[in-house]
Design a protein around this motif. Sequence first.
Motif, mmCIF file in Angstrom:
data_model
loop_
_atom_site.group_PDB
_atom_site.id
_atom_site.type_symbol
_atom_site.label_atom_id
_atom_site.label_comp_id
_atom_site.label_asym_id
_atom_site.label_seq_id
_atom_site.Cartn_x
_atom_site.Cartn_y
_atom_site.Cartn_z
ATOM 1 N N CYS A 43 32.322 8.919 30.035
ATOM 2 C CA CYS A 43 31.412 9.861 30.687
ATOM 3 C C CYS A 43 30.369 9.100 31.509
ATOM 4 O O CYS A 43 30.046 9.474 32.645
ATOM 5 N N TRP A 44 29.867 7.999 30.968
ATOM 6 C CA TRP A 44 28.850 7.194 31.647
ATOM 7 C C TRP A 44 29.408 6.517 32.897
ATOM 8 O O TRP A 44 28.812 6.567 33.974
ATOM 9 N N PHE A 45 30.573 5.896 32.767
ATOM 10 C CA PHE A 45 31.114 5.114 33.879
ATOM 11 C C PHE A 45 31.856 5.959 34.913
ATOM 12 O O PHE A 45 31.854 5.625 36.098
ATOM 13 N N LYS A 48 28.915 9.067 35.911
ATOM 14 C CA LYS A 48 27.618 8.512 36.309
ATOM 15 C C LYS A 48 26.501 9.563 36.241
ATOM 16 O O LYS A 48 25.887 9.913 37.248
ATOM 17 N N PRO A 49 26.234 10.084 35.052
ATOM 18 C CA PRO A 49 25.216 11.134 34.912
ATOM 19 C C PRO A 49 23.823 10.636 35.286
ATOM 20 O O PRO A 49 23.467 9.492 35.030
ATOM 21 N N ASP A 50 23.075 11.529 35.899
ATOM 22 C CA ASP A 50 21.701 11.220 36.307
ATOM 23 C C ASP A 50 20.744 11.677 35.208
ATOM 24 O O ASP A 50 20.420 12.857 35.092
ATOM 25 N N SER A 177 27.284 16.564 33.736
ATOM 26 C CA SER A 177 27.665 15.244 33.226
ATOM 27 C C SER A 177 26.640 14.713 32.228
ATOM 28 O O SER A 177 27.007 14.081 31.229
ATOM 29 N N SER A 178 25.366 14.968 32.483
ATOM 30 C CA SER A 178 24.318 14.529 31.557
ATOM 31 C C SER A 178 24.406 15.286 30.231
ATOM 32 O O SER A 178 24.262 14.702 29.151
#
Length: 287
Positions: A43-45, A48-50, A177-178
């Motif tokens: 999820c992070w890569f 790319k959640p802000d 995404s966050s």
Amino acid sequence: MIYLLLSIAASVSVSVLLKIARRQNFAISHAIAVNYLIATALCWFVLKPDLSATDALISQWPIFAALGLLLPTVFIIMGKAVAEVGIVKSDAAQRLSLFLPILAAFTLFGESLSPIKLSGIILAFIALCALIYGGKGNTKRQQGIAQTALLLLGVWAGYGVIDILFKHIAKSGAAFSSILLVSFILAGVVMFAYLLAKGSRWSMRDVLAGLLLGVLNFANILFYIRAHQAMSDNPSLVFAGMNLGVISLGTLIGAAAFGEKIRAINALGITLAMAAIIVLFYGQRIF
């Protein structure tokens, strides 16, 4: 439609992996815990959640808190239900949870109910009943009607609410995404805390199974949310299409790869499921 098909494929792959893992006596709970670590990393890569938009994230805290708790908790309940009442009844409770998100589609998400959609939904539930029919099922002695009812209710309500929460995440726009990242982190914390409290012992093969499970599960959830975003005005199509697609494809793969018997009523269920999907997705054009 492509997102829904990809999510179905990933979901069935998860089911196949878990079936193989059970047959090979893997510690499924350990693989599930590792799965959340992998899902968090992906999820992070990938997304790319802000995380700088803290106000938007904090405003959604009931969603990610509920999802972070429910994802591992429902898995634990499902495991206990399978052990106590058998896989047939437990799986039936999971599949029939479709009732809750379908209800939410028209009451919470404002979808309009046309006669064609209603016909497709009725056909979908008939197909679902035919697909999950397993004859006598597990004859294992049950420990009490109240405990049985609570376990099956937990499975039914848990999976239904999770589907609704994923739809809420899909509606959150760029913040999804966050929210998904925080949900995976919370789910991992809950699952590892549960295993720590049990004093579980780990093995490398369980960790490796968790790595693969995490990739497949992340793909399943991501494409499911994308499907809701792509068909935002028709959540019932995603809910029903996903459920019918997974159980129909799973039934066929179970027969082909694991020698599971397809009864005549199950074959009828697959046919009805395809008919329901055609009515739900293409009924307006055909009729």
